[in-house]
Design a protein around this motif. Structure first.
Motif, PDB file in Angstrom:
ATOM      1  N   GLY A   8       0.807  -1.203   0.000  1.00  0.00           N
ATOM      2  CA  GLY A   8       0.000   0.000   0.000  1.00  0.00           C
ATOM      3  C   GLY A   8       0.844   1.259   0.000  1.00  0.00           C
ATOM      4  N   TRP A   9       0.130   2.376  -0.165  1.00  0.00           N
ATOM      5  CA  TRP A   9       0.736   3.705  -0.169  1.00  0.00           C
ATOM      6  C   TRP A   9       1.797   3.868  -1.243  1.00  0.00           C
ATOM      7  N   VAL A  10       1.573   3.287  -2.405  1.00  0.00           N
ATOM      8  CA  VAL A  10       2.437   3.522  -3.561  1.00  0.00           C
ATOM      9  C   VAL A  10       1.546   3.959  -4.717  1.00  0.00           C
ATOM     10  N   TRP A  11       2.023   4.915  -5.477  1.00  0.00           N
ATOM     11  CA  TRP A  11       1.184   5.554  -6.483  1.00  0.00           C
ATOM     12  C   TRP A  11       2.012   5.879  -7.720  1.00  0.00           C
ATOM     13  N   GLY A  12       1.377   5.760  -8.905  1.00  0.00           N
ATOM     14  CA  GLY A  12       2.038   6.141 -10.149  1.00  0.00           C
ATOM     15  C   GLY A  12       3.317   5.370 -10.372  1.00  0.00           C
ATOM     16  N   ASP A  14      -1.706   4.127 -13.125  1.00  0.00           N
ATOM     17  CA  ASP A  14      -1.383   2.700 -13.075  1.00  0.00           C
ATOM     18  C   ASP A  14      -0.574   2.313 -14.314  1.00  0.00           C
ATOM     19  N   VAL A  15      -0.949   2.891 -15.440  1.00  0.00           N
ATOM     20  CA  VAL A  15      -0.190   2.650 -16.672  1.00  0.00           C
ATOM     21  C   VAL A  15       1.242   3.144 -16.500  1.00  0.00           C
ATOM     22  N   GLU A  16       1.409   4.314 -15.926  1.00  0.00           N
ATOM     23  CA  GLU A  16       2.747   4.864 -15.705  1.00  0.00           C
ATOM     24  C   GLU A  16       3.590   3.920 -14.855  1.00  0.00           C
TER      25      GLU A  16
END
Length: 207
Positions: free
Chosen positions: A129-133, A155-157
């Motif tokens: 958790g707590w991960v983005w881009g 999510d694509v990035e």
């Protein structure tokens, strides 16, 4: 490839329909803070981190505490009313069919993400958790993922930054054009299409 298959999934709006829970937490948060959030507008574009979503409606100095309060209110308002999307359990089972590992890699607060997984009964090997881009790329690389499934351009990035196959579903707030513009490799209407796609993928020249 199937012997070493590792598939990552985003959580919100990919595996679960977070809108009902998010809406109820925003209402409760607004009541606590004395702020009337535009709930329908905010829940139509879920994906970015919570603090970015709150930023247009609160002074900057209030956002950290508001985020903490949101996460504290979350278990009471946003677990029991949040369902798995149609096809989500079957998508995970499709990975299991090939002896694959299943990851959930999400921007959500990890403890709340775990409550969702337990509530809907997802069979998951690893939760991050707590991960983005692009921050998701480190997890996908570390865990040996070959595919990442999400609903948002970020999510694509993350998938592209990790050099893995990006699969996008149209259950979130991003359009097909937006996802294709971000560079996703595959767009599915829903996770119900994922098992057949995975079979074809693993049977292909790289499978």
């Amino acid at each position: 490839m199937s012997a070493g298959l590792v598939v990552g999934f985003d959580l919100d709006m990919t595996l679960i329909d977070t809108v009902p829970g998010f809406r109820d937490v925003l209402i409760a948060l607004g009541a606590e803070l004395g702020v009337e959030f535009p709930v329908e507008e905010m829940t139509s574009k879920l994906g970015p981190p919570l603090e970015l979503l709150l930023a247009p409606y609160l002074p900057e100095e209030r956002i950290p505490a508001a985020g903490d309060l949101f996460r504290a209110l979350y278990p009471r308002h946003a677990i029991a009313n949040v369902p798995a999307f149609a096809g989500a359990h079957e998508a995970i089972a499709a990975v299991r069919k090939h002896a694959g590992r299943v990851l959930v890699v999400t921007g959500k607060y990890p403890q709340n993400a775990r409550l969702h997984l337990d509530h809907v009964g997802f069979d998951v090997d690893h939760l991050e958790g707590w991960v983005w881009g692009v921050g998701k790329a480190d997890v996908l690389t570390r865990e040996g993922a070959g595919i990442y499934v999400g609903d948002h351009v970020h999510d694509v990035e993350g998938a592209l930054a990790a050099g893995v196959t990006s699969v996008s579903v149209l259950t979130g707030g991003c359009t097909r054009a937006e996802l294709e513009g971000a560079g996703t490799h595959v767009v599915l209407e829903t996770l119900e299409e994922f098992p057949d796609w995975l079979e074809d993928y693993l049977a292909g020249p790289l499978g």
